[in-house]
Design an enzyme around this catalytic site. Sequence first.
Site, PDB file in Angstrom:
ATOM      1  N   ARG A 178      -9.475 -13.560   7.586  1.00  0.00           N
ATOM      2  CA  ARG A 178      -8.310 -14.136   6.902  1.00  0.00           C
ATOM      3  C   ARG A 178      -8.626 -15.459   6.224  1.00  0.00           C
ATOM      4  NH1 ARG A 178      -3.493 -11.579   8.303  1.00  0.00           N
ATOM      5  NH2 ARG A 178      -3.320 -10.930  10.471  1.00  0.00           N
ATOM      6  N   LYS A 208      -1.374  -1.704  -4.425  1.00  0.00           N
ATOM      7  CA  LYS A 208      -2.266  -0.536  -4.360  1.00  0.00           C
ATOM      8  C   LYS A 208      -1.399   0.706  -4.528  1.00  0.00           C
ATOM      9  CE  LYS A 208      -4.546  -1.412  -0.380  1.00  0.00           C
ATOM     10  NZ  LYS A 208      -5.711  -1.454   0.563  1.00  0.00           N
ATOM     11  N   ASP A 264       0.858  -1.186   0.000  1.00  0.00           N
ATOM     12  CA  ASP A 264       0.000   0.000   0.000  1.00  0.00           C
ATOM     13  C   ASP A 264       0.898   1.241   0.000  1.00  0.00           C
ATOM     14  OD1 ASP A 264      -2.187   1.648   0.146  1.00  0.00           O
ATOM     15  OD2 ASP A 264      -2.584   1.282   2.266  1.00  0.00           O
TER      16      ASP A 264
HETATM   17  P1  IMP Z   1       2.036  -0.554   3.670  1.00  0.00           P
HETATM   18  O1  IMP Z   1       3.145  -0.507   4.658  1.00  0.00           O
HETATM   19  O2  IMP Z   1       1.182   0.673   3.699  1.00  0.00           O
HETATM   20  O3  IMP Z   1       2.518  -0.889   2.277  1.00  0.00           O
HETATM   21  O4  IMP Z   1       1.040  -1.666   4.167  1.00  0.00           O
HETATM   22  C1  IMP Z   1       1.173  -2.990   3.834  1.00  0.00           C
HETATM   23  C2  IMP Z   1       0.497  -3.842   4.869  1.00  0.00           C
HETATM   24  O5  IMP Z   1      -0.747  -3.262   5.297  1.00  0.00           O
HETATM   25  C3  IMP Z   1       0.151  -5.167   4.250  1.00  0.00           C
HETATM   26  O6  IMP Z   1       1.168  -6.106   4.456  1.00  0.00           O
HETATM   27  C4  IMP Z   1      -1.120  -5.530   4.972  1.00  0.00           C
HETATM   28  O7  IMP Z   1      -0.814  -6.198   6.171  1.00  0.00           O
HETATM   29  C5  IMP Z   1      -1.769  -4.217   5.282  1.00  0.00           C
HETATM   30  N1  IMP Z   1      -2.773  -3.853   4.269  1.00  0.00           N
HETATM   31  C6  IMP Z   1      -2.698  -2.877   3.339  1.00  0.00           C
HETATM   32  N2  IMP Z   1      -3.813  -2.828   2.586  1.00  0.00           N
HETATM   33  C7  IMP Z   1      -4.606  -3.830   3.035  1.00  0.00           C
HETATM   34  C8  IMP Z   1      -5.911  -4.307   2.650  1.00  0.00           C
HETATM   35  O8  IMP Z   1      -6.575  -3.805   1.728  1.00  0.00           O
HETATM   36  N3  IMP Z   1      -6.394  -5.365   3.354  1.00  0.00           N
HETATM   37  C9  IMP Z   1      -5.707  -5.950   4.367  1.00  0.00           C
HETATM   38  N4  IMP Z   1      -4.486  -5.547   4.758  1.00  0.00           N
HETATM   39  C10 IMP Z   1      -3.941  -4.486   4.105  1.00  0.00           C
END
Ligand code: IMP
Length: 179
Positions: free
Chosen positions: A171, A137, A109
Site C-alpha cells: 500500500r 476495470k 472491478d
Molecule cells: P469490486 O467489488 O469487484 O468492484 O472490487 C473493488 C475492490 O476490490 C476495491 O475497492 C479494491 O479494494 C479491490 N481491488 C480490485 N481490483 C484491485 C487491484 O487491482 N488491486 C488492489 N485492489 C483491488
Amino acid sequence: MTDPLRNLPAGIGRVLFTEAALRQRVNELGAQISRDYIGLDPLVVGVLKGVMFFMSDLLRAITVPVSVDFMAISRYQSGSGAKGPVRLTKDLEDPVEGRHVLFIEDVIDTGLTLSYLLRNLRVRDPLSLEVCALFDKPQQRIAQIPLRYRGFELPDRFVVGYGLDYREAYRHLPYVAEL
Ligand code: IMP
Ligand code: MG
C-alpha cells in the site's frame, strides 16, 4: 526485500503509473470536481483503506469547501477464494439527508462493493450521490456503477501501490505497479 537489479520491492512488476502521472491526473479530477460542486458544500466520502492516498491528494486539489467522512467495509472471503458478501465495519458519523455526497473509491472491478455501499446510502436520502474512482476495470463489471469521475481505465490486471494492496502489502508504494 528489494530486488537489487531493479530497485523495486520483491513481487513488483512493471510500474504503470508514476508519482508524477498520478499527481497530474488527480489534480485534473480535483479541478473538475471543484467546478462541478461550486456552492454545493459536498460531503466527500472515502472507502477505506485503499482510498487513503488518492483521497488525501484529491482533497488537496479541491478548491471548494467540502466535508470529509469515511466508510469501511470488509468482505467475507469464501473458501474458493471468490469474493464474498460485503459487511459495513465503519459507518458515516453524520446523516447524509439533504447533502450532496461524492463517493471516492480506489478501484472499481466487479462493482459489487460499490453497489452495496451506494444502495446503503441511497435510502438515507442524499440530495445527490456521485462516484469518483481512481481506477476503473470495466472488464469484470457485474453491477453497473454510475461513474461520474474516473482517473484511469485499467485492463483486467491486479495492481498495487498508492493505497492499493495485495493482502495488506504494498500500500505504501508511491507509484502503481503490476503485481
Ligand atoms: P469490486 O467489488 O469487484 O468492484 O472490487 C473493488 C475492490 O476490490 C476495491 O475497492 C479494491 O479494494 C479491490 N481491488 C480490485 N481490483 C484491485 C487491484 O487491482 N488491486 C488492489 N485492489 C483491488
Ligand atoms: Mg477498496
